[in-house]
Design a protein around this motif. Structure first.
Motif, PDB file in Angstrom:
ATOM      1  N   ASP A  85       0.455  -1.213   0.201  1.00  0.00           N
ATOM      2  CA  ASP A  85      -0.352   0.306   0.548  1.00  0.00           C
ATOM      3  C   ASP A  85       0.594   1.576   0.408  1.00  0.00           C
ATOM      4  O   ASP A  85       0.192   2.570   0.630  1.00  0.00           O
ATOM      5  N   GLY A  86       2.220   1.028  -0.540  1.00  0.00           N
ATOM      6  CA  GLY A  86       3.100   2.610  -0.926  1.00  0.00           C
ATOM      7  C   GLY A  86       3.759   2.965   0.496  1.00  0.00           C
ATOM      8  O   GLY A  86       3.736   3.410   0.706  1.00  0.00           O
ATOM      9  N   ARG A  87       3.837   1.603   1.419  1.00  0.00           N
ATOM     10  CA  ARG A  87       4.577   2.469   2.951  1.00  0.00           C
ATOM     11  C   ARG A  87       6.194   2.072   2.076  1.00  0.00           C
ATOM     12  O   ARG A  87       6.599   0.622   1.714  1.00  0.00           O
ATOM     13  N   LEU A  88       7.126   2.217   2.827  1.00  0.00           N
ATOM     14  CA  LEU A  88       8.796   1.572   3.273  1.00  0.00           C
ATOM     15  C   LEU A  88       8.583   2.773   5.022  1.00  0.00           C
ATOM     16  O   LEU A  88       8.301   3.003   5.594  1.00  0.00           O
ATOM     17  N   ILE A  89       8.561   1.486   5.178  1.00  0.00           N
ATOM     18  CA  ILE A  89       9.550   1.006   7.050  1.00  0.00           C
ATOM     19  C   ILE A  89      10.323   0.682   6.737  1.00  0.00           C
ATOM     20  O   ILE A  89      11.190  -0.250   6.125  1.00  0.00           O
ATOM     21  N   THR A  90      11.743   1.347   7.849  1.00  0.00           N
ATOM     22  CA  THR A  90      13.100   0.636   7.863  1.00  0.00           C
ATOM     23  C   THR A  90      12.939   1.070   9.365  1.00  0.00           C
ATOM     24  O   THR A  90      12.163   1.286  10.607  1.00  0.00           O
ATOM     25  N   PRO A  91      13.905   0.460  10.422  1.00  0.00           N
ATOM     26  CA  PRO A  91      13.861  -0.171  11.606  1.00  0.00           C
ATOM     27  C   PRO A  91      15.050   0.918  12.225  1.00  0.00           C
ATOM     28  O   PRO A  91      15.083   2.020  11.260  1.00  0.00           O
ATOM     29  N   GLU A  92      14.044   1.171  13.595  1.00  0.00           N
ATOM     30  CA  GLU A  92      14.375   2.311  14.436  1.00  0.00           C
ATOM     31  C   GLU A  92      15.093   2.184  15.769  1.00  0.00           C
ATOM     32  O   GLU A  92      14.347   1.129  16.657  1.00  0.00           O
TER      33      GLU A  92
END
Length: 366
Positions: A253-260
């Motif tokens: 659905d067009g999200r970019l997820i990166t760990p924090e």
């Protein structure tokens, strides 16, 4: 203006050119296939910090070995930090670098964590300009090539007591770099490390220091044995980063997820890629991410791809994650499409082919 900034603006670089500088014909031969980190330019920058005098003795001098006392603190207590960045040749012959202010700020953060003196940003940028002024001919012109710049700092004081060193050296060296992917960008396989940790909370994970990379070398070697090019580290069940790159997951659905995490190095390439994604109207999430979220998302189709990013490779799609008892596989053009598109846009900015809307590029020559 801080005292350190004032010193940086007043600092004068003494230039000593190499008498037997590499002939232009030989440089041209080297730049045909420079590899990475194998050949170095004719000169380097060096400066010294002391607790009493601050930054001084700035020089551009011939590249070569330097003497180090066997008791130098860096050899015993690992007080060392570094940066990695590139100089790019644009079509008109000018030489540029990418977001050096971010590298300068990260070097300062690393210095604070390793109890080293902070190098003023003005001095950092001037060291880049000074080196390019004498070694600009080493910046390649071929597509996807660059001059890799390696600023680094280490504790030079000869003293075996356990305390922060009172004498520190700053160096800048450079090495021409060929195209990272000679046959085009191909998805990489990465191995999941469950036995080793890269860094712990409150440790040096957020600093760019050699010890973090030393701890990744053994699991990296084990990853090679599994046919993988990189290794992914965890903090318990939470994803952290690869041995030398940041990780991004792409959803359907067009999200970019990166760990924090406070033990992840703040990636300049990562921040830039996420900004370009937001410019396109995509949603960016920087948060804690479990390995199960990735695994389950890949299985149900909600996570359609993943990629790694860093200075050297810029962006590379991840084709497969290999764990001890399972694999996460991303196949097909759709899994890599966004990663490759963002890579093309970012490299276009770096090489002057795409408009620099954010003012990220800084000219180093002229």
């Amino acid at each position: 203006m801080s005292t350190d900034a004032a010193k940086a603006e007043a600092l004068t670089f003494e230039v000593t050119r190499r008498e037997d500088a590499t002939p232009s014909e030989r440089i041209a031969e080297i730049l045909v296939d420079p590899g990475f980190g194998k050949t170095f330019t004719d000169h380097m920058v060096v400066a010294t910090w002391t607790a009493d005098g601050g930054w001084a003795d700035a020089q551009v001098k011939p590249y070569g070995p330097f003497q180090l006392d066997p008791a130098a603190a860096v050899l015993h207590y690992a007080q060392e930090i570094f940066e990695g960045m590139k100089a790019y040749r644009h079509a008109d012959g000018s030489i540029w670098t990418f977001r050096p202010d971010r590298n300068a700020a990260r070097l300062q953060r690393s210095a604070r964590r390793l109890a080293l003196p902070e190098l003023p940003a003005e001095y950092f940028l001037e060291s880049l300009r000074e080196l390019i002024a004498v070694d600009g001919a080493w910046v390649p012109t071929a597509p996807e090539t660059s001059l890799y710049l390696r600023p680094f700092m280490f504790a030079k004081e000869a003293f075996l007591g356990v305390r922060a060193a009172k004498k520190v050296a700053y160096y800048l060296i450079a090495s021409p770099a060929g195209a990272y992917f000679t046959g085009g960008v191909q998805p990489v396989n990465i191995a999941l490390s469950t036995r080793y940790a890269r860094a712990g909370h409150g440790g040096t994970g957020a600093a760019k220091t050699g010890g973090n990379y030393a701890s990744s070398l053994l699991p990296q070697a084990e990853a090679y044995e599994k046919g993988c090019q990189q290794v992914l580290f965890l903090d318990g069940d939470y994803i952290e980063e690869l041995g030398g790159m940041n990780l991004v997951l792409v959803t359907n659905d067009g999200r970019l997820i990166t760990p924090e995490s406070d033990s992840i190095l703040e990636g300049i390439t990562l921040a830039s890629i996420l900004q370009l994604a937001q410019d396109r109207g995509l949603t960016v999430e920087q948060r804690k991410v479990t390995i199960d979220e990735w695994r389950e998302g890949a299985a149900d189709g909600s996570i359609i791809g993943a990629f790694a990013c860093g200075t050297a490779a810029v962006v590379v799609p991840i084709g497969k994650l290999v764990a001890d008892d399972y694999e996460i596989v991303h196949e097909g053009e759709a899994s890599s499409e966004l990663a490759l598109s963002l890579r093309e846009e970012l490299t276009g900015i770096q090489y002057g082919r795409v408009a620099d809307r954010h003012g990220w590029m800084v000219r180093l020559d002229g």
